[in-house]
Design a protein around this motif. Structure first.
Motif, mmCIF file in Angstrom:
data_model
loop_
_atom_site.group_PDB
_atom_site.id
_atom_site.type_symbol
_atom_site.label_atom_id
_atom_site.label_comp_id
_atom_site.label_asym_id
_atom_site.label_seq_id
_atom_site.Cartn_x
_atom_site.Cartn_y
_atom_site.Cartn_z
ATOM 1 N N PHE A 17 29.663 -18.438 -9.915
ATOM 2 C CA PHE A 17 29.300 -19.796 -10.298
ATOM 3 C C PHE A 17 27.784 -19.943 -10.409
ATOM 4 N N ALA A 18 27.031 -19.350 -9.465
ATOM 5 C CA ALA A 18 25.567 -19.422 -9.513
ATOM 6 C C ALA A 18 25.036 -18.678 -10.724
ATOM 7 N N LYS A 19 25.651 -17.554 -11.072
ATOM 8 C CA LYS A 19 25.207 -16.789 -12.233
ATOM 9 C C LYS A 19 25.484 -17.561 -13.528
ATOM 10 N N ALA A 20 26.596 -18.274 -13.586
ATOM 11 C CA ALA A 20 26.928 -19.046 -14.786
ATOM 12 C C ALA A 20 25.996 -20.231 -14.963
ATOM 13 N N GLN A 21 25.442 -20.780 -13.894
ATOM 14 C CA GLN A 21 24.568 -21.938 -13.970
ATOM 15 C C GLN A 21 23.108 -21.567 -14.231
ATOM 16 N N ALA A 22 22.766 -20.270 -14.205
ATOM 17 C CA ALA A 22 21.376 -19.840 -14.420
ATOM 18 C C ALA A 22 20.964 -20.194 -15.853
ATOM 19 N N PRO A 23 19.723 -20.633 -16.050
ATOM 20 C CA PRO A 23 19.274 -20.977 -17.407
ATOM 21 C C PRO A 23 19.265 -19.732 -18.287
ATOM 22 N N GLN A 24 19.762 -19.879 -19.485
ATOM 23 C CA GLN A 24 19.839 -18.760 -20.406
ATOM 24 C C GLN A 24 18.658 -18.804 -21.356
ATOM 25 N N GLU A 25 18.169 -17.647 -21.713
ATOM 26 C CA GLU A 25 17.045 -17.533 -22.644
ATOM 27 C C GLU A 25 17.530 -17.858 -24.054
ATOM 28 N N ILE A 26 16.879 -18.803 -24.694
ATOM 29 C CA ILE A 26 17.224 -19.182 -26.060
ATOM 30 C C ILE A 26 16.519 -18.214 -27.007
ATOM 31 N N PRO A 27 17.244 -17.595 -27.931
ATOM 32 C CA PRO A 27 16.579 -16.676 -28.860
ATOM 33 C C PRO A 27 15.621 -17.431 -29.784
ATOM 34 N N ARG A 28 14.429 -16.932 -29.928
ATOM 35 C CA ARG A 28 13.404 -17.548 -30.774
ATOM 36 C C ARG A 28 13.305 -16.765 -32.077
ATOM 37 N N SER A 29 13.436 -17.433 -33.199
ATOM 38 C CA SER A 29 13.376 -16.748 -34.483
ATOM 39 C C SER A 29 11.950 -16.743 -35.020
ATOM 40 N N THR A 30 11.677 -15.763 -35.837
ATOM 41 C CA THR A 30 10.403 -15.657 -36.535
ATOM 42 C C THR A 30 10.706 -15.607 -38.025
ATOM 43 N N ASN A 31 10.145 -16.531 -38.779
ATOM 44 C CA ASN A 31 10.327 -16.560 -40.229
ATOM 45 C C ASN A 31 9.102 -15.921 -40.870
ATOM 46 N N GLU A 32 9.342 -14.950 -41.730
ATOM 47 C CA GLU A 32 8.234 -14.237 -42.363
ATOM 48 C C GLU A 32 8.548 -14.037 -43.839
ATOM 49 N N SER A 33 7.524 -14.206 -44.684
ATOM 50 C CA SER A 33 7.684 -13.979 -46.114
ATOM 51 C C SER A 33 6.417 -13.326 -46.663
ATOM 52 N N THR A 34 6.596 -12.527 -47.701
ATOM 53 C CA THR A 34 5.482 -11.843 -48.359
ATOM 54 C C THR A 34 5.613 -12.043 -49.862
ATOM 55 N N MET A 35 4.505 -12.391 -50.505
ATOM 56 C CA MET A 35 4.489 -12.590 -51.942
ATOM 57 C C MET A 35 3.422 -11.689 -52.549
ATOM 58 N N ILE A 36 3.783 -10.980 -53.611
ATOM 59 C CA ILE A 36 2.832 -10.164 -54.374
ATOM 60 C C ILE A 36 2.785 -10.746 -55.776
ATOM 61 N N ASP A 37 1.574 -11.019 -56.263
ATOM 62 C CA ASP A 37 1.407 -11.751 -57.509
ATOM 63 C C ASP A 37 0.366 -11.049 -58.373
ATOM 64 N N THR A 38 0.615 -10.943 -59.662
ATOM 65 C CA THR A 38 -0.369 -10.444 -60.620
ATOM 66 C C THR A 38 -0.405 -11.417 -61.791
ATOM 67 N N GLY A 39 -1.540 -11.449 -62.495
ATOM 68 C CA GLY A 39 -1.630 -12.343 -63.639
ATOM 69 C C GLY A 39 -2.990 -12.321 -64.292
ATOM 70 N N GLU A 40 -3.114 -13.150 -65.304
ATOM 71 C CA GLU A 40 -4.363 -13.266 -66.051
ATOM 72 C C GLU A 40 -5.192 -14.428 -65.532
ATOM 73 N N TYR A 41 -6.493 -14.282 -65.658
ATOM 74 C CA TYR A 41 -7.422 -15.348 -65.269
ATOM 75 C C TYR A 41 -8.145 -15.854 -66.509
ATOM 76 N N ASN A 42 -8.226 -17.156 -66.636
ATOM 77 C CA ASN A 42 -9.014 -17.823 -67.670
ATOM 78 C C ASN A 42 -9.905 -18.829 -66.956
ATOM 79 N N ILE A 43 -11.182 -18.503 -66.883
ATOM 80 C CA ILE A 43 -12.125 -19.324 -66.121
ATOM 81 C C ILE A 43 -13.140 -19.941 -67.084
ATOM 82 N N LYS A 44 -13.303 -21.238 -66.988
ATOM 83 C CA LYS A 44 -14.333 -21.922 -67.774
ATOM 84 C C LYS A 44 -14.987 -22.944 -66.861
#
Length: 89
Positions: A17-44
């Motif tokens: 009963f004591a073991k069942a009442q112990a606080p449980q660790e909540i899993p923490r998620s990590t969100n990760e994203s990576t973007m690779i971009d290429t293109g033309e530049y027109n600067i004025k």
């Protein structure tokens, strides 16, 4: 003998009963994203010169977000990493 069995039974159930009442660790998620971009530049930029510059560029953007341990995991942390390279003429 019967008393020993009853004591072991009660002690075992108390432990479970004591073991069942112990606080449980909540899993923490990590969100990760990576973007690779290429293109033309027109600067004025007419402030510096009336010329128009064109070229190419490449960019890598990485974002990572997770809940921080501050305020009992009610605050999130965001990490941005941005690298950009371009060449114009």
């Amino acid at each position: 003998m019967c008393r020993a069995f009853i004591l072991l039974f009660i002690a075992g159930h108390t432990f479970l009963f004591a073991k069942a009442q112990a606080p449980q660790e909540i899993p923490r998620s990590t969100n990760e994203s990576t973007m690779i971009d290429t293109g033309e530049y027109n600067i004025k930029d007419t402030y510096l010169s009336p010329l128009k510059y064109t070229g190419w560029g490449i960019r890598v953007l990485n974002e990572r977000m997770k809940m921080a341990s501050l305020a009992n995991y009610h605050i999130s942390r965001q990490q941005l990493f941005n690298v950009e390279f371009s060449s114009t003429s």
